[in-house]
Scaffold this active site. Structure first.
Site, PDB file in Angstrom:
ATOM      1  N   MET A  98      12.864  -7.153   3.358  1.00 20.57           N
ATOM      2  CA  MET A  98      12.770  -6.199   4.458  1.00 20.57           C
ATOM      3  C   MET A  98      12.486  -6.961   5.753  1.00 20.57           C
ATOM      4  O   MET A  98      11.472  -7.660   5.849  1.00 20.57           O
ATOM      5  CB  MET A  98      11.641  -5.195   4.209  1.00 20.57           C
ATOM      6  CG  MET A  98      11.862  -4.292   3.024  1.00 20.57           C
ATOM      7  SD  MET A  98      10.492  -3.117   2.811  1.00 20.57           S
ATOM      8  CE  MET A  98       9.236  -4.198   2.140  1.00 20.57           C
ATOM      9  N   GLY A 186       7.549  -6.877   7.991  1.00 19.14           N
ATOM     10  CA  GLY A 186       8.410  -7.809   7.283  1.00 19.14           C
ATOM     11  C   GLY A 186       7.861  -8.218   5.933  1.00 19.14           C
ATOM     12  O   GLY A 186       6.725  -8.641   5.829  1.00 19.14           O
ATOM     13  N   SER A 187       8.650  -8.112   4.867  1.00 19.61           N
ATOM     14  CA  SER A 187       8.105  -8.358   3.542  1.00 19.61           C
ATOM     15  C   SER A 187       9.201  -8.324   2.488  1.00 19.61           C
ATOM     16  O   SER A 187      10.388  -8.385   2.803  1.00 19.61           O
ATOM     17  CB  SER A 187       7.034  -7.322   3.232  1.00 19.61           C
ATOM     18  OG  SER A 187       7.496  -6.035   3.598  1.00 19.61           O
ATOM     19  N   ARG A 188       8.779  -8.179   1.219  1.00 20.38           N
ATOM     20  CA  ARG A 188       9.707  -8.239   0.097  1.00 20.38           C
ATOM     21  C   ARG A 188       9.209  -7.349  -1.036  1.00 20.38           C
ATOM     22  O   ARG A 188       8.009  -7.227  -1.259  1.00 20.38           O
ATOM     23  CB  ARG A 188       9.793  -9.701  -0.363  1.00 20.38           C
ATOM     24  CG  ARG A 188      10.393  -9.958  -1.722  1.00 20.38           C
ATOM     25  CD  ARG A 188      10.308 -11.437  -2.015  1.00 20.38           C
ATOM     26  NE  ARG A 188      10.872 -11.779  -3.317  1.00 20.38           N
ATOM     27  CZ  ARG A 188      11.525 -12.902  -3.564  1.00 20.38           C
ATOM     28  NH1 ARG A 188      11.688 -13.794  -2.608  1.00 20.38           N
ATOM     29  NH2 ARG A 188      11.996 -13.142  -4.770  1.00 20.38           N
TER      30      ARG A 188
END
Length: 218
Positions: A98, A186-188
């Site tokens: 993301m 922001g990440s996963r």
């Protein structure tokens, strides 16, 4: 769960309020000191971006109960074998990246009961690096469907993302496509599926949380 009927996630309200107040103060000062208009414009953009980042749109989830739904908006950056220690078996792993421009509300990939939750403190590597799965700060859920199938979904913090929010707890009942958390900036998301799952996405494919079908459970 939280954020069911809010166009902007409630976690964003404090950030929007702070940026908005600074914008108003600078706008008031700029009437007397014109050079401050630059600062006013900057904080106005920041306020609008924060509101955009925490947007919380409605989604239409497909009706197939065997379908595994994307838990996050983003891009598939890993698709292949993976092992999640809380499941204890080999799985098919799908990772979604993301960016700061994606919706960051996370949604339950299946309907089921949360058997276990876990949280691991760690590093803040770029989540596009596969080491992030093993070394970054993360929070996960082990979910069991009505047919007894188990899968795991893991929120992974990234280089900028430093705050994982998960509303679900052990024993909670999740509805496929329902909101269960978010990660800021922001990440996963890593999702671990039974190996017999029929995968419906490809590497590099964009996903829409609550709508994109990742696979069909056996």
């Amino acid at each position: 769960m939280r954020n069911e009927n809010t166009p902007i996630a409630v976690e964003g309200y404090p950030f929007i309020a702070i940026a908005g107040v600074l914008t108003i103060i600078l706008a008031a000062v700029s009437w007397h000191v014109p050079v401050v208009w630059a600062g006013t414009a900057f904080f106005l953009v920041v306020t609008l971006f924060i509101a955009f980042f925490f947007r919380n749109p409605e989604r239409i989830t497909p009706g197939d109960e065997n379908a595994v739904i994307a838990p996050a908006d983003g891009v598939v950056i890993y698709l292949g074998p993976g092992r999640e220690e809380h499941l204890g078996v080999e799985t098919t792993k799908i990772s979604i990246f993301m960016s700061v421009f994606n919706v960051h509300i996370n949604r339950a990939p299946v309907s089921g009961t949360v058997l276990d939750t876990f949280y691991v403190k760690g590093k803040f590597l770029d989540v596009r690096d596969e080491r992030a799965t093993f070394e970054n700060e993360q929070a996960g859920l082990v979910i069991e469907t009505a047919r007894g199938l188990r899968l795991a979904v893991v929120q992974v913090a990234g280089l900028i993302a430093r705050r994982i929010v998960c509303y679900a707890g052990q024993g909670d009942r999740l509805t496929r496509g329902g909101r269960y958390g978010l990660i800021r900036f922001g990440s996963r998301l890593d999702i671990y599926l039974p190996t017999a799952t029929e995968v419906k996405v490809a590497l590099g494919e964009k996903t829409v949380a609550g709508e994109t079908v990742l696979g069909i459970l056996p």
